[in-house]
Design a protein around this motif. Structure first.
Motif, PDB file in Angstrom:
ATOM      1  N   ALA A  50     -26.846 -13.045 -27.504  1.00 20.21           N
ATOM      2  CA  ALA A  50     -26.118 -13.113 -28.777  1.00 20.21           C
ATOM      3  C   ALA A  50     -26.098 -11.752 -29.464  1.00 20.21           C
ATOM      4  O   ALA A  50     -25.048 -11.310 -29.957  1.00 20.21           O
ATOM      5  CB  ALA A  50     -26.747 -14.163 -29.687  1.00 20.21           C
ATOM      6  N   LEU A 106     -31.132 -15.232 -27.393  1.00 24.27           N
ATOM      7  CA  LEU A 106     -30.987 -14.342 -28.548  1.00 24.27           C
ATOM      8  C   LEU A 106     -30.542 -12.953 -28.122  1.00 24.27           C
ATOM      9  O   LEU A 106     -29.719 -12.327 -28.794  1.00 24.27           O
ATOM     10  CB  LEU A 106     -32.299 -14.262 -29.324  1.00 24.27           C
ATOM     11  CG  LEU A 106     -32.684 -15.531 -30.075  1.00 24.27           C
ATOM     12  CD1 LEU A 106     -34.072 -15.397 -30.678  1.00 24.27           C
ATOM     13  CD2 LEU A 106     -31.667 -15.864 -31.131  1.00 24.27           C
ATOM     14  N   LEU A 127     -35.873 -22.359 -35.094  1.00 20.31           N
ATOM     15  CA  LEU A 127     -35.555 -22.221 -36.514  1.00 20.31           C
ATOM     16  C   LEU A 127     -36.725 -22.591 -37.426  1.00 20.31           C
ATOM     17  O   LEU A 127     -36.634 -22.420 -38.630  1.00 20.31           O
ATOM     18  CB  LEU A 127     -34.351 -23.104 -36.859  1.00 20.31           C
ATOM     19  CG  LEU A 127     -33.068 -22.791 -36.096  1.00 20.31           C
ATOM     20  CD1 LEU A 127     -32.049 -23.905 -36.287  1.00 20.31           C
ATOM     21  CD2 LEU A 127     -32.517 -21.453 -36.530  1.00 20.31           C
ATOM     22  N   LEU A 130     -29.630 -11.525 -36.340  1.00 17.50           N
ATOM     23  CA  LEU A 130     -28.343 -12.056 -35.903  1.00 17.50           C
ATOM     24  C   LEU A 130     -27.197 -11.711 -36.860  1.00 17.50           C
ATOM     25  O   LEU A 130     -26.169 -11.191 -36.412  1.00 17.50           O
ATOM     26  CB  LEU A 130     -28.440 -13.571 -35.687  1.00 17.50           C
ATOM     27  CG  LEU A 130     -29.230 -14.008 -34.457  1.00 17.50           C
ATOM     28  CD1 LEU A 130     -29.497 -15.510 -34.506  1.00 17.50           C
ATOM     29  CD2 LEU A 130     -28.494 -13.635 -33.182  1.00 17.50           C
ATOM     30  N   LEU A 153     -34.107 -13.405 -34.676  1.00 16.34           N
ATOM     31  CA  LEU A 153     -33.320 -14.388 -35.412  1.00 16.34           C
ATOM     32  C   LEU A 153     -32.773 -13.796 -36.704  1.00 16.34           C
ATOM     33  O   LEU A 153     -31.601 -13.989 -37.044  1.00 16.34           O
ATOM     34  CB  LEU A 153     -34.173 -15.616 -35.728  1.00 16.34           C
ATOM     35  CG  LEU A 153     -34.448 -16.558 -34.557  1.00 16.34           C
ATOM     36  CD1 LEU A 153     -35.545 -17.544 -34.919  1.00 16.34           C
ATOM     37  CD2 LEU A 153     -33.189 -17.281 -34.147  1.00 16.34           C
ATOM     38  N   LEU A 186     -23.777 -19.354 -31.934  1.00 16.65           N
ATOM     39  CA  LEU A 186     -25.072 -19.722 -31.368  1.00 16.65           C
ATOM     40  C   LEU A 186     -25.382 -21.140 -31.811  1.00 16.65           C
ATOM     41  O   LEU A 186     -25.418 -21.434 -33.009  1.00 16.65           O
ATOM     42  CB  LEU A 186     -26.150 -18.743 -31.840  1.00 16.65           C
ATOM     43  CG  LEU A 186     -27.545 -18.893 -31.270  1.00 16.65           C
ATOM     44  CD1 LEU A 186     -27.559 -18.781 -29.743  1.00 16.65           C
ATOM     45  CD2 LEU A 186     -28.469 -17.821 -31.865  1.00 16.65           C
ATOM     46  N   VAL A 213     -23.372 -11.930 -35.790  1.00 17.76           N
ATOM     47  CA  VAL A 213     -23.489 -13.299 -35.291  1.00 17.76           C
ATOM     48  C   VAL A 213     -23.755 -14.195 -36.499  1.00 17.76           C
ATOM     49  O   VAL A 213     -24.899 -14.445 -36.872  1.00 17.76           O
ATOM     50  CB  VAL A 213     -24.602 -13.430 -34.230  1.00 17.76           C
ATOM     51  CG1 VAL A 213     -24.652 -14.851 -33.671  1.00 17.76           C
ATOM     52  CG2 VAL A 213     -24.387 -12.423 -33.101  1.00 17.76           C
ATOM     53  N   ASP A 214     -22.669 -14.625 -37.122  1.00 17.08           N
ATOM     54  CA  ASP A 214     -22.757 -15.432 -38.338  1.00 17.08           C
ATOM     55  C   ASP A 214     -22.491 -16.904 -38.078  1.00 17.08           C
ATOM     56  O   ASP A 214     -22.741 -17.734 -38.947  1.00 17.08           O
ATOM     57  CB  ASP A 214     -21.752 -14.932 -39.375  1.00 17.08           C
ATOM     58  CG  ASP A 214     -22.049 -13.520 -39.820  1.00 17.08           C
ATOM     59  OD1 ASP A 214     -23.227 -13.191 -40.015  1.00 17.08           O
ATOM     60  OD2 ASP A 214     -21.087 -12.743 -39.952  1.00 17.08           O
ATOM     61  N   SER A 215     -21.968 -17.231 -36.930  1.00 20.27           N
ATOM     62  CA  SER A 215     -21.636 -18.616 -36.605  1.00 20.27           C
ATOM     63  C   SER A 215     -22.846 -19.277 -35.946  1.00 20.27           C
ATOM     64  O   SER A 215     -23.011 -19.240 -34.729  1.00 20.27           O
ATOM     65  CB  SER A 215     -20.420 -18.668 -35.680  1.00 20.27           C
ATOM     66  OG  SER A 215     -19.311 -18.062 -36.305  1.00 20.27           O
ATOM     67  N   LEU A 216     -23.698 -19.839 -36.792  1.00 12.56           N
ATOM     68  CA  LEU A 216     -24.935 -20.467 -36.328  1.00 12.56           C
ATOM     69  C   LEU A 216     -24.845 -21.966 -36.561  1.00 12.56           C
ATOM     70  O   LEU A 216     -24.530 -22.417 -37.667  1.00 12.56           O
ATOM     71  CB  LEU A 216     -26.137 -19.888 -37.069  1.00 12.56           C
ATOM     72  CG  LEU A 216     -26.299 -18.364 -36.982  1.00 12.56           C
ATOM     73  CD1 LEU A 216     -27.465 -17.913 -37.851  1.00 12.56           C
ATOM     74  CD2 LEU A 216     -26.483 -17.922 -35.544  1.00 12.56           C
ATOM     75  N   TYR A 217     -25.136 -22.731 -35.516  1.00 17.50           N
ATOM     76  CA  TYR A 217     -25.006 -24.177 -35.574  1.00 17.50           C
ATOM     77  C   TYR A 217     -26.284 -24.825 -35.051  1.00 17.50           C
ATOM     78  O   TYR A 217     -26.997 -24.250 -34.229  1.00 17.50           O
ATOM     79  CB  TYR A 217     -23.840 -24.651 -34.692  1.00 17.50           C
ATOM     80  CG  TYR A 217     -22.560 -23.898 -34.914  1.00 17.50           C
ATOM     81  CD1 TYR A 217     -21.706 -24.247 -35.957  1.00 17.50           C
ATOM     82  CD2 TYR A 217     -22.197 -22.832 -34.091  1.00 17.50           C
ATOM     83  CE1 TYR A 217     -20.521 -23.556 -36.163  1.00 17.50           C
ATOM     84  CE2 TYR A 217     -21.017 -22.143 -34.293  1.00 17.50           C
ATOM     85  CZ  TYR A 217     -20.182 -22.503 -35.327  1.00 17.50           C
ATOM     86  OH  TYR A 217     -19.019 -21.812 -35.530  1.00 17.50           O
ATOM     87  N   VAL A 248     -27.919 -22.720 -41.049  1.00 13.42           N
ATOM     88  CA  VAL A 248     -27.106 -23.156 -39.915  1.00 13.42           C
ATOM     89  C   VAL A 248     -26.191 -24.281 -40.376  1.00 13.42           C
ATOM     90  O   VAL A 248     -26.488 -24.991 -41.337  1.00 13.42           O
ATOM     91  CB  VAL A 248     -27.973 -23.650 -38.730  1.00 13.42           C
ATOM     92  CG1 VAL A 248     -28.798 -22.518 -38.133  1.00 13.42           C
ATOM     93  CG2 VAL A 248     -28.865 -24.801 -39.131  1.00 13.42           C
TER      94      VAL A 248
END
Length: 119
Positions: free
Chosen positions: A26, A23, A48, A69, A66, A38, A74-78, A98
Motif C-alpha cells: 500500500a 502495508l 487497527l 498511510l 499504519l 486498503l 492511501v486514504d481509502s481505508l475500509y 476506516v
C-alpha cells in the motif's frame, strides 16, 4: 491512466509477515500515486487495534506504517463490519478512521477496483 488496486489484508499483525507485506504494498503504491484502497478483513482488523505489544512476540510494530498511510496518499481505508463486530472492535477502539462496510457494500467495493491483492 493508472489502474486502481484494492489490497485486502486478512492476517493479524502478530501472525507473521503478511500484515507488514500488505502495508508495504500500500505504501509503495501510494508513493507512486496509484489509486490504492486498503481493506481490513477477518483477523486483519486486529491491525487497527491500539496498544499492540509486538515485541513480546518478537514482531515489528506496524503502528508507524499504519499512521503513514495517509501521508502516502492511501486514504481509502475500509474494514468489514462483520469482522470488527466478531472481534469486539468498535470505532472508538480503532487507531485509524476506516469506512465500515457490511457484506453488500463489500461486494460493491470489490467491483470498484481494477486489481485485487489478497494477503
Amino acid at each position: 491512466m493508472s489502474k486502481s488496486m484494492l489490497i485486502i489484508t486478512r492476517q493479524a499483525p502478530w501472525s507473521g509477515p503478511a500484515a507488514r507485506e500488505a502495508l508495504d504494498i500500500a505504501l509503495a503504491g501510494g508513493a507512486y500515486d496509484l489509486p490504492i484502497g486498503l481493506l481490513f478483513l477477518d483477523d486483519g482488523v486486529f491491525q487497527l487495534a491500539p496498544n499492540q505489544q509486538p515485541l513480546t512476540l518478537e514482531q515489528k510494530d506496524l503502528s508507524a506504517n499504519l499512521q503513514a498511510l495517509p501521508l502516502f496518499g492511501v486514504d481509502s481505508l475500509y474494514a468489514a463490519e462483520r469482522s470488527l463486530n466478531e472481534r469486539g472492535l468498535g470505532d472508538a477502539q480503532l487507531t485509524l478512521p476506516v469506512e465500515r462496510l457490511d457484506d453488500a457494500a463489500l461486494n460493491l467495493l470489490l467491483d470498484r477496483y481494477d486489481m485485487l491483492v489478497t494477503i
